[in-house]
Scaffold this motif. Sequence first.
Motif, mmCIF file in Angstrom:
data_model
loop_
_atom_site.group_PDB
_atom_site.id
_atom_site.type_symbol
_atom_site.label_atom_id
_atom_site.label_comp_id
_atom_site.label_asym_id
_atom_site.label_seq_id
_atom_site.Cartn_x
_atom_site.Cartn_y
_atom_site.Cartn_z
ATOM 1 N N HIS A 150 5.219 6.228 1.613
ATOM 2 C CA HIS A 150 4.709 7.420 0.937
ATOM 3 C C HIS A 150 5.661 7.785 -0.191
ATOM 4 O O HIS A 150 6.878 7.686 -0.029
ATOM 5 C CB HIS A 150 4.622 8.602 1.910
ATOM 6 C CG HIS A 150 3.681 8.357 3.048
ATOM 7 N ND1 HIS A 150 2.402 8.840 3.057
ATOM 8 C CD2 HIS A 150 3.838 7.669 4.210
ATOM 9 C CE1 HIS A 150 1.802 8.470 4.173
ATOM 10 N NE2 HIS A 150 2.652 7.752 4.892
ATOM 11 N N ILE A 151 5.091 8.196 -1.322
ATOM 12 C CA ILE A 151 5.913 8.706 -2.424
ATOM 13 C C ILE A 151 5.367 10.065 -2.829
ATOM 14 O O ILE A 151 4.192 10.369 -2.596
ATOM 15 C CB ILE A 151 5.944 7.759 -3.646
ATOM 16 C CG1 ILE A 151 4.555 7.620 -4.288
ATOM 17 C CG2 ILE A 151 6.528 6.412 -3.264
ATOM 18 C CD1 ILE A 151 4.582 6.883 -5.619
ATOM 19 N N GLU A 152 6.236 10.866 -3.401
ATOM 20 C CA GLU A 152 5.813 12.148 -3.944
ATOM 21 C C GLU A 152 6.089 12.117 -5.437
ATOM 22 O O GLU A 152 7.182 11.744 -5.861
ATOM 23 C CB GLU A 152 6.581 13.283 -3.267
ATOM 24 C CG GLU A 152 5.944 14.626 -3.433
ATOM 25 C CD GLU A 152 6.545 15.661 -2.503
ATOM 26 O OE1 GLU A 152 5.795 16.294 -1.759
ATOM 27 O OE2 GLU A 152 7.781 15.842 -2.539
ATOM 28 N N LEU A 153 5.071 12.469 -6.223
ATOM 29 C CA LEU A 153 5.209 12.520 -7.677
ATOM 30 C C LEU A 153 5.328 13.962 -8.127
ATOM 31 O O LEU A 153 4.528 14.812 -7.742
ATOM 32 C CB LEU A 153 3.989 11.898 -8.370
ATOM 33 C CG LEU A 153 3.794 10.400 -8.236
ATOM 34 C CD1 LEU A 153 2.555 9.967 -9.019
ATOM 35 C CD2 LEU A 153 5.015 9.638 -8.728
ATOM 36 N N GLY A 154 6.323 14.241 -8.949
ATOM 37 C CA GLY A 154 6.524 15.567 -9.505
ATOM 38 C C GLY A 154 6.792 15.473 -10.988
ATOM 39 O O GLY A 154 6.566 14.439 -11.614
ATOM 40 N N GLU A 155 7.315 16.567 -11.533
ATOM 41 C CA GLU A 155 7.605 16.608 -12.966
ATOM 42 C C GLU A 155 9.054 16.245 -13.280
ATOM 43 O O GLU A 155 9.333 15.722 -14.346
ATOM 44 C CB GLU A 155 7.287 17.999 -13.513
ATOM 45 C CG GLU A 155 5.813 18.336 -13.393
ATOM 46 C CD GLU A 155 5.517 19.744 -13.838
ATOM 47 O OE1 GLU A 155 5.144 19.905 -15.020
ATOM 48 O OE2 GLU A 155 5.668 20.665 -13.020
ATOM 49 N N ASN A 156 9.981 16.554 -12.351
ATOM 50 C CA ASN A 156 11.407 16.314 -12.577
ATOM 51 C C ASN A 156 12.089 15.925 -11.269
ATOM 52 O O ASN A 156 11.726 16.448 -10.215
ATOM 53 C CB ASN A 156 12.095 17.583 -13.084
ATOM 54 C CG ASN A 156 11.476 18.120 -14.328
ATOM 55 O OD1 ASN A 156 11.450 17.454 -15.337
ATOM 56 N ND2 ASN A 156 10.955 19.341 -14.252
ATOM 57 N N ILE A 157 13.101 15.104 -11.353
ATOM 58 C CA ILE A 157 13.916 14.789 -10.174
ATOM 59 C C ILE A 157 14.618 16.078 -9.729
ATOM 60 O O ILE A 157 15.103 16.829 -10.555
ATOM 61 C CB ILE A 157 14.952 13.700 -10.492
ATOM 62 C CG1 ILE A 157 14.239 12.389 -10.778
ATOM 63 C CG2 ILE A 157 15.932 13.532 -9.339
ATOM 64 C CD1 ILE A 157 15.181 11.277 -11.179
ATOM 65 N N GLY A 158 14.644 16.317 -8.442
ATOM 66 C CA GLY A 158 15.345 17.483 -7.930
ATOM 67 C C GLY A 158 14.619 18.794 -8.128
ATOM 68 O O GLY A 158 15.206 19.858 -7.986
ATOM 69 N N GLU A 159 13.345 18.740 -8.444
ATOM 70 C CA GLU A 159 12.615 19.981 -8.679
ATOM 71 C C GLU A 159 12.471 20.769 -7.389
ATOM 72 O O GLU A 159 12.482 20.233 -6.303
ATOM 73 C CB GLU A 159 11.249 19.706 -9.306
ATOM 74 C CG GLU A 159 10.287 18.967 -8.420
ATOM 75 C CD GLU A 159 8.980 18.648 -9.149
ATOM 76 O OE1 GLU A 159 7.959 19.150 -8.700
ATOM 77 O OE2 GLU A 159 9.021 17.922 -10.142
ATOM 78 N N GLU A 160 12.345 22.069 -7.555
ATOM 79 C CA GLU A 160 12.205 22.978 -6.419
ATOM 80 C C GLU A 160 10.774 22.951 -5.900
ATOM 81 O O GLU A 160 9.835 22.810 -6.665
ATOM 82 C CB GLU A 160 12.541 24.412 -6.858
ATOM 83 C CG GLU A 160 13.973 24.597 -7.310
ATOM 84 C CD GLU A 160 14.964 24.522 -6.176
ATOM 85 O OE1 GLU A 160 14.654 25.055 -5.089
ATOM 86 O OE2 GLU A 160 16.029 23.932 -6.369
ATOM 87 N N THR A 170 0.868 -1.172 0.000
ATOM 88 C CA THR A 170 0.000 0.000 0.000
ATOM 89 C C THR A 170 0.906 1.223 0.000
ATOM 90 O O THR A 170 1.772 1.359 0.866
ATOM 91 C CB THR A 170 -0.910 0.018 1.249
ATOM 92 O OG1 THR A 170 -1.736 -1.145 1.212
ATOM 93 C CG2 THR A 170 -1.775 1.262 1.270
ATOM 94 N N ILE A 171 0.720 2.062 -1.001
ATOM 95 C CA ILE A 171 1.566 3.250 -1.186
ATOM 96 C C ILE A 171 0.660 4.475 -1.170
ATOM 97 O O ILE A 171 -0.381 4.488 -1.827
ATOM 98 C CB ILE A 171 2.305 3.193 -2.540
ATOM 99 C CG1 ILE A 171 2.955 1.841 -2.750
ATOM 100 C CG2 ILE A 171 3.213 4.390 -2.726
ATOM 101 C CD1 ILE A 171 4.385 1.703 -2.507
ATOM 102 N N TYR A 172 1.077 5.499 -0.442
ATOM 103 C CA TYR A 172 0.344 6.765 -0.430
ATOM 104 C C TYR A 172 1.070 7.736 -1.348
ATOM 105 O O TYR A 172 2.263 7.989 -1.174
ATOM 106 C CB TYR A 172 0.230 7.318 0.988
ATOM 107 C CG TYR A 172 -0.614 6.420 1.858
ATOM 108 C CD1 TYR A 172 -1.998 6.557 1.883
ATOM 109 C CD2 TYR A 172 -0.037 5.403 2.611
ATOM 110 C CE1 TYR A 172 -2.786 5.713 2.650
ATOM 111 C CE2 TYR A 172 -0.816 4.559 3.382
ATOM 112 C CZ TYR A 172 -2.187 4.719 3.395
ATOM 113 O OH TYR A 172 -2.965 3.867 4.140
ATOM 114 N N VAL A 173 0.345 8.240 -2.341
ATOM 115 C CA VAL A 173 0.910 9.144 -3.344
ATOM 116 C C VAL A 173 0.586 10.578 -2.954
ATOM 117 O O VAL A 173 -0.564 10.905 -2.647
ATOM 118 C CB VAL A 173 0.329 8.839 -4.746
ATOM 119 C CG1 VAL A 173 0.878 9.811 -5.786
ATOM 120 C CG2 VAL A 173 0.613 7.394 -5.139
ATOM 121 N N HIS A 174 1.612 11.421 -2.994
ATOM 122 C CA HIS A 174 1.475 12.846 -2.682
ATOM 123 C C HIS A 174 2.016 13.652 -3.858
ATOM 124 O O HIS A 174 2.754 13.119 -4.701
ATOM 125 C CB HIS A 174 2.276 13.196 -1.429
ATOM 126 C CG HIS A 174 1.914 12.390 -0.233
ATOM 127 N ND1 HIS A 174 0.967 12.787 0.676
ATOM 128 C CD2 HIS A 174 2.359 11.187 0.219
ATOM 129 C CE1 HIS A 174 0.853 11.878 1.633
ATOM 130 N NE2 HIS A 174 1.694 10.890 1.371
#
Length: 107
Positions: free
Chosen positions: A95-105, A8-12
């Motif tokens: 928990h994971i966080e999804l963004g557009e790019n690795i290392g994004e601000e 079970t993974i929580y996406v943020h």
Amino acid sequence: MKMNEMYTIYVHFPCAEDYMDKAVQLEIQMPFVPRIGDCLFIDPQDYKHLERKVEQTEALKKRYKRWIYGGQRCSFDDASIVIAVVWNNNDSTIHIELGENIGEERD
């Protein structure tokens, strides 16, 4: 872990004020724990309710301003790269966080 067992993974999604904000999170099941840099496709229908929640709450609109388009519409469609992975020892959650790019601000 046994074969066919799922995590079970929580996406943020990254936001201005909170890291791994529990007010806007999606629970998914996966056969593995994703790593930073992995690209995940989550069907937009699965998180549509989160987008509507952000759109209807002024405090969330401010926190998630980077995901607001045209001043009103929230869209997490561009968030597909795992930029953070956290395991919480207190409750054994992932928990994971999804963004557009690795290392994004952060905003």
